[in-house]
Design a protein around this motif. Structure first.
Motif, PDB file in Angstrom:
ATOM      1  N   LEU B  87       0.848  -1.188   0.000  1.00  8.98           N
ATOM      2  CA  LEU B  87       0.000   0.000   0.000  1.00  8.98           C
ATOM      3  C   LEU B  87       0.886   1.241   0.000  1.00  8.98           C
ATOM      4  N   ALA B 113      -2.070  -0.429  -4.383  1.00 10.78           N
ATOM      5  CA  ALA B 113      -3.045   0.651  -4.221  1.00 10.78           C
ATOM      6  C   ALA B 113      -2.337   1.913  -3.766  1.00 10.78           C
ATOM      7  N   PHE B 115      -3.025   5.843  -2.033  1.00 10.23           N
ATOM      8  CA  PHE B 115      -4.002   6.641  -1.285  1.00 10.23           C
ATOM      9  C   PHE B 115      -3.504   8.061  -1.096  1.00 10.23           C
ATOM     10  N   GLU B 132      -6.877   6.531  -4.384  1.00  4.58           N
ATOM     11  CA  GLU B 132      -8.065   6.287  -3.566  1.00  4.58           C
ATOM     12  C   GLU B 132      -8.038   7.172  -2.317  1.00  4.58           C
ATOM     13  N   ARG B 136     -10.537   5.202   3.013  1.00  4.98           N
ATOM     14  CA  ARG B 136     -11.013   3.870   2.650  1.00  4.98           C
ATOM     15  C   ARG B 136      -9.924   2.793   2.791  1.00  4.98           C
ATOM     16  N   GLU B 139     -10.768  -0.665   4.463  1.00  5.64           N
ATOM     17  CA  GLU B 139     -11.717  -1.337   3.584  1.00  5.64           C
ATOM     18  C   GLU B 139     -11.010  -1.938   2.359  1.00  5.64           C
ATOM     19  N   VAL B 140     -10.194  -1.135   1.714  1.00  7.33           N
ATOM     20  CA  VAL B 140      -9.491  -1.602   0.520  1.00  7.33           C
ATOM     21  C   VAL B 140      -8.523  -2.733   0.861  1.00  7.33           C
ATOM     22  N   ASN B 141      -7.827  -2.600   1.982  1.00 10.36           N
ATOM     23  CA  ASN B 141      -6.857  -3.637   2.318  1.00 10.36           C
ATOM     24  C   ASN B 141      -7.512  -4.926   2.819  1.00 10.36           C
ATOM     25  N   GLU B 143      -9.557  -6.378   1.097  1.00 12.83           N
ATOM     26  CA  GLU B 143      -9.475  -7.092  -0.179  1.00 12.83           C
ATOM     27  C   GLU B 143      -8.057  -7.552  -0.484  1.00 12.83           C
TER      28      GLU B 143
END
Lengths: 224, 224
Positions: B87, B113, B115, B132, B136, B139-141, B143
């Motif tokens: 991330l 991702a 951010f 992003e 979030r 939430e994204v992580n 996934e």
DNA sequence: TAGATTGTTAATCGATTAACAATC
DNA sequence: TAGATTGTTAATCGATTAACAATC
């Protein structure tokens, strides 16, 4: 020439102390004890005092250290008391990040020229600067007199660039290319390797993940 | 939890060995001795053997090490044998350089991702990705399941970002912000500080300049 | 003076180097 | 077998930590 009496880790920490001191100065704090430095830097008070002892006596027993006084002293030690020009080679992504890096100024580090070998880039603006032909580096540095250089080119070109920097009079190189540079004895190199950093973290991160799993199934309450 | 039996310097060198081995593999070399590793890495043969000994036995006396075999082993040790998602927080200059960094792929590191908290940037493309909302991230992580995170935001925002990364399940943080992060015990942090690197070089570079001057006036024949 | 904190010395710790028996 | 090179043990080196006399 390998007469580095001062341990490298000490020099690295000096830069950390300086940052803490600058913050303290900003906050209007006049005096700092080694205890307080430990609090703010995470480096033990004993280590702090020991590190300074390589360079002289800077504190007052029972009182601590003058913030502004020590800032000045560390700046002098690290030769950051007057502007240090730097040659940057490589006008790519990393070079771009460096030229735009806002924190250099406070430490009197200034990227004084940028070079590349790509004739499409040469002559174009790059931050406040203009990209110059790498072939002119020696000539340009005869003006600037920089002792520091940054290599931000692909690995396959890094050695050649290092040779050019040394020829131009640079004695300290910050190397972002993932390759080992061969340089004369009097030239110092420090490597920055994102890959290496992430590899070390990768080892630990998954280690820890297993560990946490072992003790308490993930999703349970935190161990710390 | 501080049960790091393997010295950190050993892990750092592992990444260097891996690079040399990958190069050797590229060049079609099948077998490498610790002597040859010393040649290519600048790290002593004894050190190399000692480092490997923390993890097992990988060589054949009288022969050396299988290049491809050792690559595989080191990759497993460093958890680079399967893709590691990462991330990235901060879609600025440094983030940009990282997303465009070509060397990650060969080590199976992938920025999965990006951010930012700047609503002007959120939703915009960034390399292959879309920026992003930092809000979030958890939430994204959920996934992605990344264990590694990179902080490439200004110093004043870094601690807050670190807290969010930890909450999102990250256990290893690469921090580009010039600040000391406070994290739970099970989280590992490595700091990359251009300032620190340049400060150390600054000390040495001018040191050396004086030195060279002392021995032979500048402009004379080189010492090395 | 009493309390606090320094600079330094000695003790501890950990990493690197050297040497060599084991083994291909 | 003879030569080469490993993995490991012991010796060395250097950095960190702890303790304390000196001093503000």
């Amino acid at each position: 020439m390998t007469e580095t009496r001062v341990p490298i880790p000490t020099l690295e920490r000096l830069a950390i102390y300086l940052r803490v001191l600058l913050d303290a100065h900003e906050a209007g704090i006049q005096t700092l004890s080694s205890q307080e430095m430990e609090q703010h830097s995470g480096i033990s008070a004993a280590q702090f005092r020991k590190d300074l002892s390589y360079f002289g006596e800077f504190g007052k027993p029972g009182v601590g250290y003058s913030v502004s006084g020590l800032i000045h002293c560390i700046e002098r030690i690290l030769r950051l008391d007057e502007e240090q020009p730097i040659l940057l080679v490589g006008a790519g992504n990393i070079g771009s990040a460096l030229v735009g890096y806002p924190n250099f100024r406070a430490h009197r580090l200034r990227i004084a020229a940028v070079f590349d070998n790509n004739f499409v880039k040469i002559g174009r603006p790059f931050g406040d600067l203009m990209i110059e032909d790498i072939a002119r580096i020696k000539e340009v540095n005869a003006e600037i007199g920089a002792r520091l250089g940054i290599i931000a080119v692909p690995a396959h070109a890094a050695q050649e660039v290092a040779d050019l920097l040394v020829e131009a009079g640079v004695t300290g190189i910050l190397n972002f290319a993932p390759t080992i540079l061969r340089v004369p004895e009097h030239v110092h190199v420090r490597n920055v390797s994102f890959l290496q950093e992430l590899a070390v973290l990768s080892y630990h991160a998954v280690e820890e993940a297993l560990c946490v799993n072992g003790q308490a199934t993930r999703g349970g309450k935190d161990g710390v």
